[in-house]
Write an enzyme that holds these catalytic residues in place. Structure first.
Site, PDB file in Angstrom:
ATOM      1  CG  HIS A 283     -13.038  28.099 -13.626  1.00 14.64           C
ATOM      2  ND1 HIS A 283     -12.281  28.003 -14.764  1.00 14.64           N
ATOM      3  CD2 HIS A 283     -12.654  27.071 -12.840  1.00 14.64           C
ATOM      4  CE1 HIS A 283     -11.463  26.961 -14.650  1.00 14.64           C
ATOM      5  NE2 HIS A 283     -11.670  26.375 -13.504  1.00 14.64           N
TER       6      HIS A 283
ATOM      7  CD1 TRP B 238       0.639  -0.738   2.951  1.00 14.20           C
ATOM      8  CD2 TRP B 238      -1.289   0.039   3.734  1.00 14.20           C
ATOM      9  NE1 TRP B 238       0.706  -0.808   4.303  1.00 14.20           N
ATOM     10  CE2 TRP B 238      -0.469  -0.340   4.826  1.00 14.20           C
ATOM     11  CE3 TRP B 238      -2.560   0.545   4.009  1.00 14.20           C
ATOM     12  CZ2 TRP B 238      -0.886  -0.214   6.168  1.00 14.20           C
ATOM     13  CZ3 TRP B 238      -2.959   0.670   5.340  1.00 14.20           C
ATOM     14  CH2 TRP B 238      -2.131   0.290   6.396  1.00 14.20           C
ATOM     15  CG  ASN B 239       1.724   3.030  -2.847  1.00 17.10           C
ATOM     16  OD1 ASN B 239       2.884   2.727  -2.632  1.00 17.10           O
ATOM     17  ND2 ASN B 239       1.014   2.468  -3.819  1.00 17.10           N
TER      18      ASN B 239
ATOM     19  CG  ASP C  16     -13.008  22.406 -11.948  1.00 18.48           C
ATOM     20  OD1 ASP C  16     -12.114  21.722 -11.427  1.00 18.48           O
ATOM     21  OD2 ASP C  16     -12.792  23.257 -12.827  1.00 18.48           O
TER      22      ASP C  16
ATOM     23  CG  HIS D 295      -9.018  21.796  -8.566  1.00 21.61           C
ATOM     24  ND1 HIS D 295     -10.171  22.032  -9.285  1.00 21.61           N
ATOM     25  CD2 HIS D 295      -9.337  22.005  -7.263  1.00 21.61           C
ATOM     26  CE1 HIS D 295     -11.135  22.393  -8.448  1.00 21.61           C
ATOM     27  NE2 HIS D 295     -10.649  22.385  -7.219  1.00 21.61           N
TER      28      HIS D 295
ATOM     29  CG  HIS E 135     -12.826  25.419  -8.386  1.00 23.23           C
ATOM     30  ND1 HIS E 135     -11.709  25.587  -7.596  1.00 23.23           N
ATOM     31  CD2 HIS E 135     -12.386  25.496  -9.672  1.00 23.23           C
ATOM     32  CE1 HIS E 135     -10.647  25.759  -8.372  1.00 23.23           C
ATOM     33  NE2 HIS E 135     -11.029  25.719  -9.628  1.00 23.23           N
TER      34      HIS E 135
ATOM     35  CG  HIS F 296      -9.338  18.230 -11.615  1.00 18.42           C
ATOM     36  ND1 HIS F 296      -8.327  18.510 -12.502  1.00 18.42           N
ATOM     37  CD2 HIS F 296      -9.979  19.409 -11.399  1.00 18.42           C
ATOM     38  CE1 HIS F 296      -8.357  19.789 -12.804  1.00 18.42           C
ATOM     39  NE2 HIS F 296      -9.356  20.366 -12.158  1.00 18.42           N
TER      40      HIS F 296
HETATM   41 MN    MN Z   1     -10.077  22.427 -11.595  1.00 23.14          MN
END
Ligand code: MN
Length: 260
Positions: free
Chosen positions: A209, A62-63, A76, A70, A80, A74
């Site tokens: 955005h 595991w990590n 938004d 973002h 945001h 990904h």
């Molecule tokens: Mn973004």
């Protein structure tokens, strides 16, 4: 007995419905957006091994990983942007889950983007698409295919120049048409962010955005494989991590595509 889901499961198993992965692989070299001074920067993706079938953990691997919300492919969320900050259902943990599964309209401007790195998508392109494929249905994802994801070199992907990034994207009128005129679910792109590279100079600045999130619409960035989707008919499954008050998150984006 209802049969819709049984038919759906059988169609997935028989590949009559194909599952297309629209996600880029996350790794420490995943390009992230860089903001000009004095703005704060996002962390890139980092991964650190905890154990790998060794003295630190003999039977398991595991990590730990870390990154900004973002990073890579990904989501938004509306909060945001400052225009969406007061939306009660605009954070990763408060978005209605029904909206995380929605149909997609794919606008192919890969030819235009190849000819002009600063290609601007305007209402003219959207209306031309609609003349061919019909009106964009309410609640749809609108995805802009540029083939930008085929730029596997991070420098070419970010394409930062002296006057800012040279990256295709929509103008404010295009986003107004989609958000207000078509009442879409959200806007998705292949580049690192949903806005045009020069959108800092648009009116309003960063319309994908400012206008999308202000209208409680979502964004998807760093998508890939949009060339494997039909113009209409695909269904997108895009569910961000349920981060309390989160502004977005890396996620796996899947498209369901019916094969004739
Ligand atoms: Mn973004």
């Amino acid at each position: 007995m209802p049969s819709l889901l049984a038919e759906f499961a059988a169609a997935i198993a028989s590949r009559r419905i194909e599952v297309v992965d629209l996600t880029q692989t996350l790794h420490p070299g995943t390009p992230v957006i860089g903001l000009p001074s004095p703005f704060a920067q996002t962390k890139p993706f980092a991964i650190e091994e905890i154990s790998r079938y060794d003295a630190r953990g003999p039977a398991w691997y595991w990590n730990n990983f870390s990154c900004g919300e973002h990073t890579g492919t990904h989501f938004d969320a509306p909060i945001h942007w400052i225009t969406g900050k007061d939306l009660a259902d605009g954070a990763t943990d408060t978005i209605p889950v029904q909206r995380l599964i929605a149909p997609a309209c794919v606008i192919d401007v890969s030819r235009e983007a190849a000819e002009d790195e600063r290609f601007i998508l305007t209402p003219r392109h959207i209306l031309a698409w609609e003349r061919e494929h019909g009106l964009i249905p309410k609640g749809s994802w609108v995805l802009m295919r540029t083939d930008w994801s085929k730029r596997t070199d991070p420098e070419r992907f970010l394409n930062m120049k002296a006057d800012g990034p040279h990256v295709p994207g929509p103008n404010a009128d295009a986003i107004r048409l989609l958000a207000a005129g078509r009442d879409v679910n959200g806007w998705g792109v292949e580049a690192v962010g949903t806005d045009h590279g020069q959108a800092f100079s648009f009116e309003p600045a960063f319309p994908a955005h400012a206008l999308m999130h202000g209208a409680n619409k979502f964004g998807l960035a760093s998508l890939s494989n949009l060339d494997k989707l039909p113009p209409t008919g695909a269904v997108i499954v895009a569910a961000p991590l349920k981060i309390r008050g989160g502004s977005g998150s890396p996620l796996r984006v899947l498209a369901l595509v019916e094969r004739g």
